[in-house]
Each structure stands twice: as structure tokens, then as C-alpha cells.
Design an enzyme around this catalytic site. Structure first.
Site, PDB file in Angstrom:
ATOM      1  N   CYS A   1       5.909   5.960   9.041  1.00 20.90           N
ATOM      2  CA  CYS A   1       6.433   5.129   7.947  1.00 20.90           C
ATOM      3  C   CYS A   1       7.886   5.409   7.599  1.00 20.90           C
ATOM      4  O   CYS A   1       8.750   4.559   7.818  1.00 20.90           O
ATOM      5  CB  CYS A   1       5.573   5.302   6.696  1.00 20.90           C
ATOM      6  SG  CYS A   1       3.917   4.659   6.930  1.00 20.90           S
TER       7      CYS A   1
ATOM      8  N   ALA B   1      12.613  21.656   1.652  1.00 19.01           N
ATOM      9  CA  ALA B   1      13.569  21.627   2.766  1.00 19.01           C
ATOM     10  C   ALA B   1      12.879  22.150   4.013  1.00 19.01           C
ATOM     11  O   ALA B   1      11.959  22.955   3.935  1.00 19.01           O
ATOM     12  CB  ALA B   1      14.762  22.493   2.423  1.00 19.01           C
TER      13      ALA B   1
ATOM     14  N   PHE C   1       8.546  16.570  -3.038  1.00 15.19           N
ATOM     15  CA  PHE C   1       9.444  16.006  -2.017  1.00 15.19           C
ATOM     16  C   PHE C   1      10.821  16.659  -2.015  1.00 15.19           C
ATOM     17  O   PHE C   1      11.810  16.065  -1.619  1.00 15.19           O
ATOM     18  CB  PHE C   1       9.528  14.485  -2.121  1.00 15.19           C
ATOM     19  CG  PHE C   1       8.417  13.838  -1.342  1.00 15.19           C
ATOM     20  CD1 PHE C   1       7.114  13.934  -1.784  1.00 15.19           C
ATOM     21  CD2 PHE C   1       8.657  13.201  -0.136  1.00 15.19           C
ATOM     22  CE1 PHE C   1       6.063  13.413  -1.036  1.00 15.19           C
ATOM     23  CE2 PHE C   1       7.613  12.671   0.622  1.00 15.19           C
ATOM     24  CZ  PHE C   1       6.310  12.773   0.163  1.00 15.19           C
ATOM     25  N   LEU C   2      10.848  17.925  -2.481  1.00  9.19           N
ATOM     26  CA  LEU C   2      12.087  18.706  -2.386  1.00  9.19           C
ATOM     27  C   LEU C   2      11.861  19.903  -1.472  1.00  9.19           C
ATOM     28  O   LEU C   2      12.501  20.931  -1.638  1.00  9.19           O
ATOM     29  CB  LEU C   2      12.520  19.195  -3.769  1.00  9.19           C
ATOM     30  CG  LEU C   2      13.400  18.277  -4.611  1.00  9.19           C
ATOM     31  CD1 LEU C   2      13.940  19.044  -5.821  1.00  9.19           C
ATOM     32  CD2 LEU C   2      14.578  17.695  -3.820  1.00  9.19           C
TER      33      LEU C   2
ATOM     34  N   GLU D   1       0.855  -1.186   0.000  1.00  3.89           N
ATOM     35  CA  GLU D   1       0.000   0.000   0.000  1.00  3.89           C
ATOM     36  C   GLU D   1       0.892   1.237   0.000  1.00  3.89           C
ATOM     37  O   GLU D   1       1.804   1.334   0.807  1.00  3.89           O
ATOM     38  CB  GLU D   1      -0.853  -0.043   1.272  1.00  3.89           C
ATOM     39  CG  GLU D   1      -1.820   1.097   1.402  1.00  3.89           C
ATOM     40  CD  GLU D   1      -2.726   1.203   0.195  1.00  3.89           C
ATOM     41  OE1 GLU D   1      -3.481   0.257  -0.052  1.00  3.89           O
ATOM     42  OE2 GLU D   1      -2.670   2.234  -0.499  1.00  3.89           O
ATOM     43  N   PHE D   2       0.601   2.174  -0.898  1.00  2.00           N
ATOM     44  CA  PHE D   2       1.441   3.374  -0.990  1.00  2.00           C
ATOM     45  C   PHE D   2       0.723   4.622  -0.486  1.00  2.00           C
ATOM     46  O   PHE D   2       1.153   5.737  -0.768  1.00  2.00           O
ATOM     47  CB  PHE D   2       1.873   3.595  -2.443  1.00  2.00           C
ATOM     48  CG  PHE D   2       2.614   2.423  -3.029  1.00  2.00           C
ATOM     49  CD1 PHE D   2       3.953   2.210  -2.721  1.00  2.00           C
ATOM     50  CD2 PHE D   2       1.989   1.526  -3.876  1.00  2.00           C
ATOM     51  CE1 PHE D   2       4.638   1.133  -3.258  1.00  2.00           C
ATOM     52  CE2 PHE D   2       2.663   0.445  -4.418  1.00  2.00           C
ATOM     53  CZ  PHE D   2       4.000   0.243  -4.104  1.00  2.00           C
TER      54      PHE D   2
ATOM     55  N   GLU E   1      -0.937   9.467   4.466  1.00  2.00           N
ATOM     56  CA  GLU E   1      -1.914   9.971   5.414  1.00  2.00           C
ATOM     57  C   GLU E   1      -2.354  11.352   4.921  1.00  2.00           C
ATOM     58  O   GLU E   1      -1.562  12.091   4.352  1.00  2.00           O
ATOM     59  CB  GLU E   1      -1.305  10.058   6.814  1.00  2.00           C
ATOM     60  CG  GLU E   1      -1.112   8.680   7.403  1.00  2.00           C
ATOM     61  CD  GLU E   1      -0.438   8.700   8.764  1.00  2.00           C
ATOM     62  OE1 GLU E   1      -0.541   9.712   9.477  1.00  2.00           O
ATOM     63  OE2 GLU E   1       0.189   7.694   9.111  1.00  2.00           O
TER      64      GLU E   1
HETATM   65  C1  UDX Z   1       4.691   7.975   3.295  1.00  2.00           C
HETATM   66  C2  UDX Z   1       4.727   7.713   1.789  1.00  2.00           C
HETATM   67  O1  UDX Z   1       4.606   8.953   1.081  1.00  2.00           O
HETATM   68  C3  UDX Z   1       3.616   6.762   1.393  1.00  2.00           C
HETATM   69  O2  UDX Z   1       3.703   6.462   0.011  1.00  2.00           O
HETATM   70  C4  UDX Z   1       3.738   5.503   2.219  1.00  2.00           C
HETATM   71  O3  UDX Z   1       2.675   4.630   1.929  1.00  2.00           O
HETATM   72  C5  UDX Z   1       3.757   5.818   3.712  1.00  2.00           C
HETATM   73  O4  UDX Z   1       4.775   6.753   4.001  1.00  2.00           O
HETATM   74  P1  UDX Z   1       3.218   9.523   4.905  1.00  2.00           P
HETATM   75  O5  UDX Z   1       3.951   8.920   6.057  1.00  2.00           O
HETATM   76  O6  UDX Z   1       1.733   9.665   4.993  1.00  2.00           O
HETATM   77  O7  UDX Z   1       3.473   8.653   3.583  1.00  2.00           O
HETATM   78  O8  UDX Z   1       3.835  10.958   4.680  1.00  2.00           O
HETATM   79  P2  UDX Z   1       4.508  11.785   3.492  1.00  2.00           P
HETATM   80  O9  UDX Z   1       3.495  12.655   2.848  1.00  2.00           O
HETATM   81  O10 UDX Z   1       5.318  10.927   2.611  1.00  2.00           O
HETATM   82  O11 UDX Z   1       5.472  12.729   4.339  1.00  2.00           O
HETATM   83  C6  UDX Z   1       6.481  12.143   5.171  1.00  2.00           C
HETATM   84  C7  UDX Z   1       7.249  13.202   5.907  1.00  2.00           C
HETATM   85  O12 UDX Z   1       8.118  13.889   5.027  1.00  2.00           O
HETATM   86  C8  UDX Z   1       6.419  14.270   6.603  1.00  2.00           C
HETATM   87  O13 UDX Z   1       6.955  14.491   7.897  1.00  2.00           O
HETATM   88  C9  UDX Z   1       6.618  15.493   5.730  1.00  2.00           C
HETATM   89  O14 UDX Z   1       6.490  16.678   6.451  1.00  2.00           O
HETATM   90  C10 UDX Z   1       8.028  15.279   5.207  1.00  2.00           C
HETATM   91  N1  UDX Z   1       8.318  15.931   3.939  1.00  2.00           N
HETATM   92  C11 UDX Z   1       7.631  15.586   2.811  1.00  2.00           C
HETATM   93  C12 UDX Z   1       9.325  16.891   3.865  1.00  2.00           C
HETATM   94  O15 UDX Z   1       9.979  17.205   4.864  1.00  2.00           O
HETATM   95  N2  UDX Z   1       9.596  17.464   2.663  1.00  2.00           N
HETATM   96  C13 UDX Z   1       8.920  17.146   1.528  1.00  2.00           C
HETATM   97  O16 UDX Z   1       9.237  17.718   0.467  1.00  2.00           O
HETATM   98  C14 UDX Z   1       7.907  16.183   1.610  1.00  2.00           C
END
Ligand code: UDX
Length: 440
Positions: free
Chosen positions: A267, A259, A256-257, A152-153, A156
Site C-alpha cells: 500500500c 525509525a 508511526f515514529l 478501507e483503512f 495487514e
Molecule cells: C497501511 C495503512 O496503515 C492502512 O491504513 C492502509 O489501509 C493500508 O496501508 P499496511 O500496509 O498494512 O497498512 O502497513 P502499516 O502497518 O501501515 O505499515 C507500513 C510499513 O511502514 C511497514 O513496512 C512498517 O514496517 C513501516 N513502519 C510503520 C515503519 O517503518 N515505522 C513505523 O513507525 C510504522
């Protein structure tokens, strides 16, 4: 079709509700009677936008029920999903598989007809094969029990959207024992497959690895930009503009870039650690050495934020009033598991600050985890007489704040933007000290 879903946390409850939404008859199973009672009454025990509506609609339509009874579950369907948690082991990097094992050990002895068990939880590579062997020994149906893996991807905050409109689906099947998992899942997910969502069928190990590799890649991307952010700070460059410029390269992409304070949650942190642990067991630990660095860059963000807070409070946090906006590990979630925001709040308190935390959804969970912090009822309440305001989770409500909203509330006009979500110029123009991570 009929199916069960074991585990009713973020993953299981969403999967159960969404499978019912696709028109199937679904029974959600959990050992926690409190959760089962809540869900049966149409209440979601955590904050997940849109999930309550899907849940209620399908309970009312008679397609969705919940139970604590494994006997009922085994009688209900021959397709069983496994969506229980795989947290980090206490004091170790590896994943704690006790919940996964417990489902198999309780369910399998009840399987007296051919059955397919489809794992959705994130597990170390090799787990699915092991669970299959274990289930076939325990089940009266023996070799007629098949274990497949369908990672599952979902994120939240977007759980419903991600489940009903995933960007891809992966199904790992046991190549040594051809069974009906693929046929059954193609039928179950027919409405999604009709939307041309890619459906990749692999062996079990590949499916398990796809999930952890995806999370490792996302974690690496975040830590990459946070490492660059450290260099930006050392030179006075601006990491947000830098990320925008990188993002236009389609090979890199802007997502996901961002900072900032780095990643947390239930997860990413535990998954990269479990991945390193498993690679070590397989004799491939060198391959994932870089993830240690990814983890360390990420954790360094938190201590850096505490240093920055001390700096803007005149060199020490002792006796300083600090307002913390955000406690959830990310916006649109009430999840505080390994939350960078709450971690920083706790560390600042240890350094003698009087910390006042506000979050739109995560206050109850925060109180349970960190009962000694002060919790405010609003942004203004948290910021009253503050010597510094720290935005640590980028909720829309915080990103929309204007300098005038807080000017009459705080003691000193100091804004620290831990998620680079505010307009630096606007705050500086209004006479505030503005500091971001990696923004000169
Ligand atoms: C993640 C994966 O994205 C998802 O595919 C998997 O199934 C479970 O783990 P999630 O834990 O819901 O999902 O959060 P996500 O949106 O990925 O964010 C993870 C963390 O990264 C958060 O703390 C967020 O604040 C941080 N983040 C995200 C950053 O610091 N910078 C970014 O550019 C993106």
C-alpha cells in the site's frame, strides 16, 4: 442484508468474512478458482491472524460463500463491494486500474435491477465518478445503478480488528445522483455505528482522497523520523529516545515514529506514487513534490542498511555470511510486496554476501519472489556461522532474542538492528557489536 464482495485478497476476503460476522449473507467473488476453492474450504490463502476463525465460523453458519461466477453474484444481491487490487503500473507511478475496470465491465451488463456498487479499493481521485458513468452505460438497469466509495483503512496483521472496530468510516456518494448507498450502508454497518464509530458522508472525490491522504501522511511521518535518524547518526544522537520525547507531545504522537528500515508493503509505497501521478494529471503536481522526497528518504534506508552491513563485516560483503531475520514487510504478515527486508537481502547477495534468510511466516512468498536466496528453517539455522546478524522485520520472536541465544551459533558477535527493536545495552554488555539505524 445480502451483499457480494469482488476480490478476495487481504481486503476483500476480510471484508466478506467480517460482513458475514455482522450477520449478513455474503458472497465473495474472485476470478481465481484456486482462491475460491481454498476460501470455500475455510482456508485463508495468506497469513492474517484471526481471519481463518471468522471465515470458518461464518461458512459453517451458512452466511458466507465464494464463487467465480459473476452471473451468480449479480443474482445474489443488489449491494456489491469492490475490493480488488490497484497495484502500481509497470514502469510508471500511476495506479493500474485494470482489475477495477474488469469488475465493472463484467458485472454491470448483468445488472438488470437497481444496484449499488461500493468501492473499497484505493483508487486515484476521479475513478469512482468515471466507474459510475461506465456502469450506467453498460447496465440494463441504466441510471438505477449507483457507485459509491467507502475506502478501507485496514492494516495487514490487524485486518479483522480494523474491519470490525474501525476508528472511522467514510462514505463518498455521488452528490449529483442521490441514491440509496448511505441508507444501505448505515443498515449494513448498524452494529458498528451503534458503537459510536464516526461515519462521515462526503462526495466521491473527498472519500477517494481521504484514503490516499491518510497513507501519504503515514508515509511522511515514517520518512520524517528516518530523516531525523540520518542526522542522529551524523551526530551520535539516539533516534529512539528522540522519538519517545517527540511522541509525548499529543499533537505529534508516538505512533508511526519508529525509525528503521522504512515502509514497504502493498500500500504505502505504491499509494504515494499513484497520488503524485494523479496530482500531476490534475495540474497540481507541485503540491505533492514533497512525496518524492518521502519516497527517496525511504528507499535510502535500504541502501544505508547494506552499507552498514558491509561496514560491520570489515568493509566488504564479499564472501561474508549474513543472517537476515525477517522477510515480510512488517511483523504479523506473510506479505513480501516491496518488502524492505527482502530487498536488502537481495542487494547484499548482489554484493557477494552469502545471505541466509529466516521469517516465521513469509518464507514461501519470499522463495517465489527471490528464489536464489538461501532460506533457513529457524533463527539458529539462519545464524549459523554468521559474520553479522541483521534484524530486518521486528517479529516478536526476534525482538525477544537474547545475546546468549546466538552466542554459540554465530562466527562473529555482530548484531545490526534494522528496526530498533532490541535493547542495545543488553547486547553490548554481552560483548556484541550492536548497530542500529540512527542510534549513534
Ligand atoms: C497501511 C495503512 O496503515 C492502512 O491504513 C492502509 O489501509 C493500508 O496501508 P499496511 O500496509 O498494512 O497498512 O502497513 P502499516 O502497518 O501501515 O505499515 C507500513 C510499513 O511502514 C511497514 O513496512 C512498517 O514496517 C513501516 N513502519 C510503520 C515503519 O517503518 N515505522 C513505523 O513507525 C510504522
Amino acid at each position: 442484508m445480502r451483499c457480494t464482495v469482488f476480490g478476495t485478497g487481504y481486503l476483500g476476503a476480510t471484508h466478506a468474512a467480517c460482513m458475514a460476522e455482522l450477520g449478513h449473507d455474503v458472497l465473495g467473488v474472485d476470478i481465481d478458482p484456486g482462491k475460491v476453492a481454498k476460501l470455500s474450504a475455510g482456508e485463508v490463502p495468506f497469513y492474517e491472524p484471526g481471519l481463518a476463525e471468522v471465515l470458518r465460523r461464518n461458512i459453517e453458519a451458512g452466511r458466507l460463500q465464494f464463487t467465480t461466477s459473476y452471473v451468480e453474484a449479480a443474482a445474489f444481491a443488489d449491494l456489491h463491494f469492490l475490493g480488488v487490487g490497484t497495484p502500481q503500473k509497470k514502469g510508471e507511478y500511476g495506479a493500474d486500474l485494470r482489475h477495477v475496470h474488469s469488475v465493472i465491465d463484467t458485472l454491470a451488463p448483468l445488472l438488470d435491477r437497481p444496484a449499488v456498487i461500493v468501492g473499497k479499493s484505493t483508487v486515484p481521485v476521479g475513478t469512482a465518478a468515471e466507474l459510475g458513468a461506465r456502469a450506467r452505460v453498460l447496465a440494463p438497469a441504466g441510471d438505477a445503478v449507483e457507485v459509491a466509495w467507502n475506502p478501507e483503512f485496514l492494516r495487514e496483521g490487524f485486518a479483522v480488528e480494523d474491519t470490525l472496530h474501525p476508528d472511522r468510516m467514510v462514505l463518498g456518494v455521488d452528490r449529483d445522483r442521490p441514491g440509496s448507498a448511505e441508507t444501505q450502508l448505515r443498515q449494513l454497518y448498524a452494529p458498528l455505528l451503534a458503537e459510536d464509530i464516526p461515519f462521515l458522508v462526503t462526495d466521491l472525490a473527498t472519500a477517494e482522497l481521504v484514503k490516499v491522504s491518510a497513507n501519504a501522511f503515514l508515509a511522511t511521518k515514517i520518512s520524517f523520523i528516518n530523516a531525523i535518524s540520518e542526522v542522529c547518526e551524523a551526530t551520535g544522537a539516539d533516534v529512539t529516545q528522540l522519538a519517545d520525547a517527540l511522541g509525548y507531545d499529543a499533537r505529534i504522537g508516538r505512533r508511526f515514529l519508529n525509525a528503521g528500515l522504512g515502509f514497504g508493503g502493498g500500500c504505502l509505497p505504491k499509494d504515494i506514487r499513484a497520488f503524485m501521478a494523479r496530482a500531476g494529471e490534475l495540474g497540481a503536481n507541485q503540491a505533492l513534490h514533497f512525496l518524492r522526497e518521502v519516497d527517496s528518504i525511504n528507499m535510502r534506508r535500504r541502501t544505508r542498511m547494506v552499507e552498514l552491513a558491509a561496514q560491520v563485516c570489515g568493509g566488504s560483503l564479499l564472501g561474508a555470511n549474513v543472517a537476515v531475520l525477517g522477510a515480510a514487510f512488517k511483523p504479523e504478515s506473510d506479505d513480501v510486496r516491496d518488502s524492505p527486508a527482502l530487498n536488502v537481502a537481495g542487494m547484499m547477495q548482489l554484493h557477494g554476501a552469502v545471505v541466509s534468510v529466516y521469517d516465521p511466516k513469509a518464507l514461501d512468498n519470499s522463495r517465489r519472489l527471490f528464489p536464489t536466496l538461501n532460506y533457513a528453517t529457524s533463527v539458529a539455522d539462519a545464524c549459523e556461522n554468521a559474520d553479522a546478524v541483521l534484524v530486518l522485520t521486528e517479529w516478536a520472536e526476534f525482538a525477544a532474542l537474547k545475546p546468549d541465544d546466538l552466542a554459540g551459533v554465530v562466527r562473529a558477535r555482530v548484531m545490526v538492528d534494522g528496526r530498533n527493536c532490541l535493547d542495545a545495552q543488553q547486547w553490548r554488555n554481552a560483548g556484541w557489536v550492536y548497530r542500529g539505524l540512527g542510534r549513534g
